[in-house]
Design a protein around this motif. Structure first.
Motif, PDB file in Angstrom:
ATOM      1  N   THR A 159       0.810  -1.225   0.000  1.00 47.97           N
ATOM      2  CA  THR A 159       0.000   0.000   0.000  1.00 47.97           C
ATOM      3  C   THR A 159       0.840   1.269   0.000  1.00 47.97           C
ATOM      4  N   GLY A 160       2.103   1.137   0.384  1.00 47.93           N
ATOM      5  CA  GLY A 160       2.951   2.322   0.484  1.00 47.93           C
ATOM      6  C   GLY A 160       2.746   3.112   1.773  1.00 47.93           C
ATOM      7  N   VAL A 161       1.831   2.652   2.641  1.00 49.92           N
ATOM      8  CA  VAL A 161       1.631   3.333   3.929  1.00 49.92           C
ATOM      9  C   VAL A 161       2.749   2.892   4.878  1.00 49.92           C
ATOM     10  N   PRO A 162       3.473   3.838   5.476  1.00 48.78           N
ATOM     11  CA  PRO A 162       4.618   3.427   6.306  1.00 48.78           C
ATOM     12  C   PRO A 162       4.216   2.741   7.617  1.00 48.78           C
ATOM     13  N   VAL A 163       5.112   1.894   8.131  1.00 48.50           N
ATOM     14  CA  VAL A 163       4.927   1.279   9.448  1.00 48.50           C
ATOM     15  C   VAL A 163       5.622   2.164  10.477  1.00 48.50           C
ATOM     16  N   THR A 164       4.912   2.518  11.530  1.00 46.87           N
ATOM     17  CA  THR A 164       5.503   3.292  12.627  1.00 46.87           C
ATOM     18  C   THR A 164       5.405   2.470  13.907  1.00 46.87           C
ATOM     19  N   PRO A 165       6.478   1.766  14.277  1.00 47.36           N
ATOM     20  CA  PRO A 165       6.393   0.984  15.512  1.00 47.36           C
ATOM     21  C   PRO A 165       6.586   1.892  16.730  1.00 47.36           C
ATOM     22  N   CYS A 166       5.610   2.778  16.956  1.00 50.30           N
ATOM     23  CA  CYS A 166       5.777   3.833  17.962  1.00 50.30           C
ATOM     24  C   CYS A 166       5.322   3.407  19.353  1.00 50.30           C
ATOM     25  N   LEU A 167       4.690   2.243  19.462  1.00 57.32           N
ATOM     26  CA  LEU A 167       4.242   1.796  20.786  1.00 57.32           C
ATOM     27  C   LEU A 167       5.225   0.792  21.370  1.00 57.32           C
ATOM     28  N   GLN A 168       5.290   0.763  22.697  1.00 54.22           N
ATOM     29  CA  GLN A 168       6.060  -0.290  23.352  1.00 54.22           C
ATOM     30  C   GLN A 168       5.236  -0.863  24.491  1.00 54.22           C
ATOM     31  N   ARG A 169       5.530  -2.119  24.774  1.00 59.06           N
ATOM     32  CA  ARG A 169       4.847  -2.777  25.879  1.00 59.06           C
ATOM     33  C   ARG A 169       5.736  -2.622  27.098  1.00 59.06           C
ATOM     34  N   VAL A 170       5.254  -1.872  28.060  1.00 60.86           N
ATOM     35  CA  VAL A 170       6.113  -1.547  29.194  1.00 60.86           C
ATOM     36  C   VAL A 170       5.875  -2.461  30.387  1.00 60.86           C
ATOM     37  N   ARG A 171       4.832  -3.245  30.319  1.00 60.33           N
ATOM     38  CA  ARG A 171       4.537  -4.142  31.437  1.00 60.33           C
ATOM     39  C   ARG A 171       4.316  -5.539  30.872  1.00 60.33           C
ATOM     40  N   TYR A 172       4.944  -6.506  31.527  1.00 61.90           N
ATOM     41  CA  TYR A 172       4.759  -7.892  31.104  1.00 61.90           C
ATOM     42  C   TYR A 172       3.433  -8.378  31.677  1.00 61.90           C
ATOM     43  N   THR A 173       2.524  -8.782  30.810  1.00 65.13           N
ATOM     44  CA  THR A 173       1.208  -9.205  31.305  1.00 65.13           C
ATOM     45  C   THR A 173       1.051 -10.708  31.152  1.00 65.13           C
ATOM     46  N   LEU A 174       0.226 -11.263  32.015  1.00 66.17           N
ATOM     47  CA  LEU A 174      -0.062 -12.691  31.921  1.00 66.17           C
ATOM     48  C   LEU A 174      -0.835 -12.937  30.641  1.00 66.17           C
ATOM     49  N   THR A 175      -0.799 -14.165  30.183  1.00 67.90           N
ATOM     50  CA  THR A 175      -1.564 -14.462  28.978  1.00 67.90           C
ATOM     51  C   THR A 175      -3.057 -14.226  29.250  1.00 67.90           C
ATOM     52  N   GLN A 176      -3.728 -13.695  28.243  1.00 66.59           N
ATOM     53  CA  GLN A 176      -5.086 -13.210  28.429  1.00 66.59           C
ATOM     54  C   GLN A 176      -6.149 -14.279  28.203  1.00 66.59           C
ATOM     55  N   THR A 177      -5.718 -15.430  27.681  1.00 62.99           N
ATOM     56  CA  THR A 177      -6.713 -16.344  27.117  1.00 62.99           C
ATOM     57  C   THR A 177      -7.777 -16.822  28.107  1.00 62.99           C
ATOM     58  N   ARG A 178      -7.426 -16.906  29.408  1.00 61.25           N
ATOM     59  CA  ARG A 178      -8.434 -17.428  30.329  1.00 61.25           C
ATOM     60  C   ARG A 178      -9.232 -16.321  31.023  1.00 61.25           C
ATOM     61  N   PHE A 179      -8.955 -15.067  30.651  1.00 62.36           N
ATOM     62  CA  PHE A 179      -9.620 -13.944  31.302  1.00 62.36           C
ATOM     63  C   PHE A 179     -10.901 -13.565  30.572  1.00 62.36           C
ATOM     64  N   ASP A 180     -11.870 -13.080  31.342  1.00 58.52           N
ATOM     65  CA  ASP A 180     -13.048 -12.519  30.679  1.00 58.52           C
ATOM     66  C   ASP A 180     -12.735 -11.068  30.313  1.00 58.52           C
ATOM     67  N   ARG A 181     -13.726 -10.402  29.734  1.00 51.47           N
ATOM     68  CA  ARG A 181     -13.515  -9.075  29.172  1.00 51.47           C
ATOM     69  C   ARG A 181     -13.006  -8.053  30.192  1.00 51.47           C
ATOM     70  N   LEU A 182     -13.675  -8.035  31.359  1.00 49.43           N
ATOM     71  CA  LEU A 182     -13.302  -7.053  32.380  1.00 49.43           C
ATOM     72  C   LEU A 182     -11.905  -7.324  32.921  1.00 49.43           C
ATOM     73  N   GLU A 183     -11.615  -8.601  33.133  1.00 46.57           N
ATOM     74  CA  GLU A 183     -10.291  -8.982  33.639  1.00 46.57           C
ATOM     75  C   GLU A 183      -9.201  -8.609  32.633  1.00 46.57           C
ATOM     76  N   ARG A 184      -9.515  -8.771  31.358  1.00 49.98           N
ATOM     77  CA  ARG A 184      -8.545  -8.417  30.313  1.00 49.98           C
ATOM     78  C   ARG A 184      -8.219  -6.944  30.370  1.00 49.98           C
ATOM     79  N   ARG A 185      -9.241  -6.122  30.490  1.00 51.30           N
ATOM     80  CA  ARG A 185      -9.011  -4.674  30.535  1.00 51.30           C
ATOM     81  C   ARG A 185      -8.173  -4.292  31.743  1.00 51.30           C
ATOM     82  N   ARG A 186      -8.494  -4.902  32.882  1.00 45.70           N
ATOM     83  CA  ARG A 186      -7.774  -4.588  34.109  1.00 45.70           C
ATOM     84  C   ARG A 186      -6.311  -5.024  33.960  1.00 45.70           C
ATOM     85  N   ASN A 187      -6.116  -6.200  33.417  1.00 42.54           N
ATOM     86  CA  ASN A 187      -4.796  -6.784  33.241  1.00 42.54           C
ATOM     87  C   ASN A 187      -3.912  -5.940  32.310  1.00 42.54           C
ATOM     88  N   LEU A 188      -4.548  -5.223  31.391  1.00 43.49           N
ATOM     89  CA  LEU A 188      -3.784  -4.485  30.373  1.00 43.49           C
ATOM     90  C   LEU A 188      -3.540  -3.021  30.720  1.00 43.49           C
TER      91      LEU A 188
END
Ligand SMILES: [Zn+2]
Ligand SMILES: [Zn+2]
Length: 241
Positions: A159-188
């Protein structure tokens, strides 16, 4: 093997191996991952679906404004386009790409992502840059590459649209797969930040990831970008879980 060399090694391997369908093993044209029959089994998300989170709605018509996933929560992104349903072959492909270092699978996943780039929800406003959802450095070392960044590169090349990897993950989070929606938001909460010396002021950004499940990850990323002055944030993922 050095994590930096891994993608190059994988590219070499894919050049040397003859092409076989990922789904059924029959010979396919060079550069193809799936035969036509297996590609046909992958369930594309087409309207009717939710405008905000792409959840399919059998039985209704068009792009519907709200769905049970979205009605009682707000998202920082305007809309998230997902291209295929995360089931069967598509799910398996993403899993191998993400956890088993099958880097060559970026081709087919990237092609699906590219198809989503022309979704009507992304058309009204142009996109200034693609922002891959970042991995925590510990995960990046484990996996060898960031799957979202690899997919964003495929879309960028076409597409010619550039990639800007401007975000970083500053906190190591547990895997989200067993969390429900609210828990996921809190965890992140507080898991993402803008990288030093990057600016997004006034930009129309498109977040890129492999799978949208509840939308919590994309929401957190979009909130950071808007907070730092982005003009708009939309999202594009290969699959909808
Ligand atoms: Zn096949
Ligand atoms: Zn929805």
């Amino acid at each position: 093997m050095n994590a930096l060399l891994r993608p190059w090694w994988n590219t070499l391997v894919e050049l040397l191996y003859p092409s076989h369908c990922f789904g059924c093993g029959q010979a396919v044209e060079e550069g193809c991952t799936l035969c036509a029959a297996c590609e046909g089994q992958v369930r594309r998300i087409r309207p009717p679906c939710c405008a905000t989170c792409s959840r399919p709605f059998p039985g209704s018509a068009g792009i519907v404004p709200d769905c049970p996933n979205c009605e009682d929560q707000t998202f920082a992104f305007e809309s998230a386009v997902a291209v295929v349903q995360a089931q069967g072959l598509a799910r398996e492909l993403i899993h191998r790409f993400k956890y088993q270092r099958q880097f060559h699978l970026r081709r087919v996943l990237g092609a699906w992502l590219l198809a989503g780039f022309s979704d009507p929800r992304l058309e009204p406003e142009p996109v200034d840059a693609l922002v891959p959802v970042p991995l925590h450095p510990v995960r990046l070392r484990e996996r060898g590459y960031n799957q979202a960044e690899a997919l964003a590169s495929v879309v960028s090349r076409q597409t010619g649209v550039p990639v800007t990897p401007c975000l970083q993950r500053v906190r190591y989070t547990l895997t989200q797969t067993r969390f429900d929606r609210l828990e996921r938001r809190r965890n992140l909460r507080g898991a993402f930040a803008l990288r030093k010396n990057t600016g997004v002021t006034g930009q129309r950004l498109l977040l890129i990831d492999d799978v949208l499940t509840t939308g919590s990850t994309l929401h957190e990323c979009a909130a950071v970008l808007l907070d730092r002055g982005a003009r708009s944030v939309r999202a594009l993922t290969v699959a909808r879980g």
